[in-house]
Every structure is written in structure tokens, then in C-alpha cells.
Write an enzyme that holds these catalytic residues in place. Structure first.
Site, PDB file in Angstrom:
ATOM      1  N   LYS A  78       0.844  -1.199   0.000  1.00  0.00           N
ATOM      2  CA  LYS A  78       0.000   0.000   0.000  1.00  0.00           C
ATOM      3  C   LYS A  78       0.882   1.252   0.000  1.00  0.00           C
ATOM      4  O   LYS A  78       0.640   2.200  -0.753  1.00  0.00           O
ATOM      5  CB  LYS A  78      -0.937  -0.010   1.218  1.00  0.00           C
ATOM      6  N   GLN A 122      -4.388  -1.280   9.601  1.00  0.00           N
ATOM      7  CA  GLN A 122      -4.314  -2.633   9.041  1.00  0.00           C
ATOM      8  C   GLN A 122      -4.877  -3.650  10.043  1.00  0.00           C
ATOM      9  O   GLN A 122      -4.456  -3.697  11.195  1.00  0.00           O
ATOM     10  CB  GLN A 122      -2.852  -2.970   8.680  1.00  0.00           C
ATOM     11  N   ASP A 145     -11.012   3.134   4.278  1.00  0.00           N
ATOM     12  CA  ASP A 145     -11.405   1.722   4.202  1.00  0.00           C
ATOM     13  C   ASP A 145     -12.924   1.580   4.156  1.00  0.00           C
ATOM     14  O   ASP A 145     -13.446   0.492   3.911  1.00  0.00           O
ATOM     15  CB  ASP A 145     -10.856   0.952   5.408  1.00  0.00           C
TER      16      ASP A 145
END
Ligand code: NDP
Length: 330
Positions: A78, A122, A145
Site C-alpha cells: 500500500k 491494518q 477503508d
């Protein structure tokens, strides 16, 4: 509408031999997620350039707690994607024993930082950290997200929202591959908040007729066989078998399962020399939630790896730029 092929199958109660005939009569299209992700990233890079001309540089904070190997790989790619596209990134790596309170302070600081448009935490987090509390603490405007309840609600209400990356990627794959969604029966197996539910909602907004299935669904194969578009987000290697697929359906395999056992490898990939070479070299290979034999029934399908996976990062980049624009009212 159940296409003719299925009704014939049911009507004549076709056995395995006839299944083989059906399978051999078609060559499914492989939906190349890597190529679609690359195209999206190029578009995002163009947007980043356009924003730079206005003095704006989108920024992503990636929070990686502890040393989980898989998480490290995901976060590294990422951060690398940010660098490739001209997005600023800040990698923050609290130790595995970080407290929920310290994490809440960190999120609060990131919410206030003007150079940060997106906050990525994460998952999974260590068990002692209150994941829900943290995800709820992320400002909805920076929730790239799409996990915050406010964004989940906006998505359901059909209002502009930061949609979860993997489900958003599924829609991109279908659209960019020219696969019709409107009026199709989409069956989503899995109802998690991060994949199944938002995928179903996005498909509904694209005018699919949507059925959501889960572990308590009765006679799952009877339902999956009705799918024009079958989304498998279950987390069980090779769960969807050929008998569960309507011939000609589009299969979107979200699952990522690593297998290391030789017997399991043979169950899925016996006779696949290329896979075997990779398996012997690395000691493992990936299989989705769909059995490779089931793909042979499909009209089109996303492979694992190289299908849905690459879209997740591409959509994270797209969401970061989107958040940068929305926060500034651009
Ligand atoms: P979860 O474990 O959160 O959800 C799994 C879902 O599958 C649940 O809703 C569960 O039902 C359902 N399920 C489990 N067993 C059955 C069964 N026997 N019959 C029918 N339904 C069943 O997983 P996620 O949604 O987080 O992930 C799903 C898969 O997608 C995983 O393989 C994961 O690795 C992968 N993934 C891939 C990503 C990518 O970038 N490609 C990103 C995120 C996930 P119930 O609710 O009743 O328990």
C-alpha cells in the site's frame, strides 16, 4: 430469470457426464484484475497530478501494529502504491503491546493532521486492542477503508460515501469488463461488514437483484445455482464447487486462502504443472473460495491470485484521492 442452461439441467436431471459436456463447450473469460487495477492506478496518478496543480497532495497514514507477516506485506505494498502514484504516505508502526488508549490517541492525532486525508488501520489488530472502538474513532471523512458506521450508513442510503475497497473493486471489475449488472441475479455468499454486506449493497445500487447467503442459509447450492453473478466471500478454500454454479455465470472469487499441504494442493490443482512448480518452489500457493474446477462452469471469473486482490489496493488509492477532494470541497 434463470437462464435456459440451468432450467435444462434441472429438468433433465443431468448427471456428471453432461456437466462435463457443458464445461467443455465453453471457454470462460478470465477477468484480469491486475490489468484493471493498473488502469485505475493510472487514472488516480492523473488525478494526483491535477490536484498538485491546485497545491493539494493527498496523504495516507498507514498504521501497522506488531509484526504479523501478512499484514506487513499488505501495508508495504500500500505504501509502495502511494509512492508510485505521487500520494504522500506516513507509515506508523506501534508495537504489538500498544494499548487501546494509545491507539485512540494516535487516531485522534491523525484525524487532526491536515496533511493526512486517509487513515488506514491494518487489520487484524492484536486481540487486546478494541478494534471496533478504533474504527469508530477514525473521522468518517478520512475513513478510506469505508469501515466507519457513518460510511456504512451512507452507502446503504445510496449517498456519496467512501465505500469499502474490496467491494468497490468488484464493481469496477464487472463494469470495466462489460458485464451487465442491472437486472441480473447476484448471489453474495458471505455477509461480513467488510466484504459481503457492502458488496451486496453496491450490487443493489447497480440494480442487480441481490441474494445474500451465509452459514445458516438452507440449501445453499440451490441458491448459488440461480446466480448470474456469484460473489464468493467465505474464507474457506475451494468451497464453491462446480455443482453450485449456473453454467455461464460470472464468478467473483474474493477468497484468499494459503495452502501448504500437499494433499490439499492435489485436491485443487492436480495436473496443473505451472501451479505445481510454484508450490514446490515456495511451499505454498493461494486458492480462492471457489474450487478451480468450478471456474470451468463459468462464463467469466476472477482468478486467485490476480483477480479481486489487486483491486483492493487500487481502490484504496482512489479513495484516498477522493477523501482529499471531499475534505476540501473540490
Ligand atoms: P468473514 O470470516 O468475516 O466472513 C465470512 C462469511 O462467510 C460469513 O458471513 C459467514 O457466514 C460465511 N460463511 C462461512 N461459512 C459458510 C458456509 N459454510 N456457508 C455459507 N456461508 C458461510 O470473512 P471476510 O468477509 O473478511 O473475507 C472473506 C474472504 O475474502 C476471505 O477468504 C478473505 O481472506 C478474503 N478477503 C479478500 C480480500 C481481497 O483483497 N481480495 C479482502 C478481504 C477479504 P456467517 O456470517 O453466518 O458466519
Amino acid at each position: 430469470m434463470i437462464p435456459l442452461a440451468l432450467s435444462r439441467l434441472q429438468q433433465f436431471n443431468l448427471g456428471p457426464k453432461r456437466y462435463d459436456d457443458l464445461r467443455e463447450s465453453r471457454m470462460p473469460t478470465i477477468l484480469d484484475g491486475a490489468a484493471i487495477a493498473a488502469a485505475i492506478k493510472l487514472e488516480v496518478a492523473e488525478e494526483v497530478k491535477a490536484l498538485a496543480a491546485q497545491g493539494v497532495r493527498p496523504g495516507l497514514a498507514a498504521v501497522l501494529v506488531g509484526n504479523l507477516a501478512a499484514s506487513e506485506i499488505y501495508v508495504r505494498s500500500k505504501v509502495q502504491s502511494c509512492a508510485d502514484l505521487g500520494i504522500y504516505s506516513d507509515l506508523i508502526t506501534p508495537p504489538a503491546d500498544v494499548t487501546t488508549e494509545d491507539m485512540l490517541d494516535l487516531v485522534s492525532a491523525l484525524n487532526s493532521r491536515d496533511d493526512i486525508d486517509g487513515i488506514l488501520i491494518q487489520l487484524p489488530l492484536p486481540a487486546h486492542v478494541d478494534t471496533k472502538a478504533l474504527l469508530d474513532a477514525v473521522s468518517p471523512a478520512k475513513d478510506v477503508d469505508g469501515f466507519h458506521p457513518v460510511n456504512a450508513g451512507r452507502l446503504q442510503a445510496g449517498r456519496p460515501a467512501l465505500a469499502p475497497c474490496t467491494p468497490a473493486g468488484i464493481i469496477e471489475i464487472l463494469k470495466r469488463s462489460g458485464i451487465a449488472i442491472a437486472g441480473q441475479h447476484a448471489v453474495v455468499v458471505g455477509r461480513s461488514d467488510i466484504v459481503g454486506k457492502p458488496a451486496a449493497m453496491l450490487l443493489l445500487h447497480q440494480n442487480a437483484t441481490v441474494t445474500i447467503c451465509h452459514s445458516k442459509t438452507r440449501d445453499l447450492p440451490a441458491i448459488t445455482r440461480q446466480a448470474d453473478i456469484l460473489v464468493a466471500a467465505i474464507g474457506r478454500a475451494g468451497f464453491i464447487t462446480p455443482e453450485m454454479v449456473q453454467p455461464g455465470a460470472t464468478i467473483i472469487d474474493v477468497g484468499i486462502n494459503r495452502i501448504t499441504d500437499r494433499a490439499e494442493f492435489d485436491r485443487f490443482f492436480a495436473g496443473d504443472a505451472k501451479r505445481e512448480a510454484t508450490f514446490l518452489k515456495r511451499g505454498s500457493t493461494l486458492v480462492g473460495d471457489v474450487h478451480p474446477k468450478a471456474f470451468e462452469m463459468a462464463g467469466a471469473y476472477t482468478p486467485v491470485p490476480g483477480g479481486v486482490g489487486p483491486l483492493t489496493i487500487a481502490m484504496l488509492m482512489a479513495n484516498t484521492v477522493r477523501a482529499a477532494r471531499m475534505r476540501r470541497g473540490l
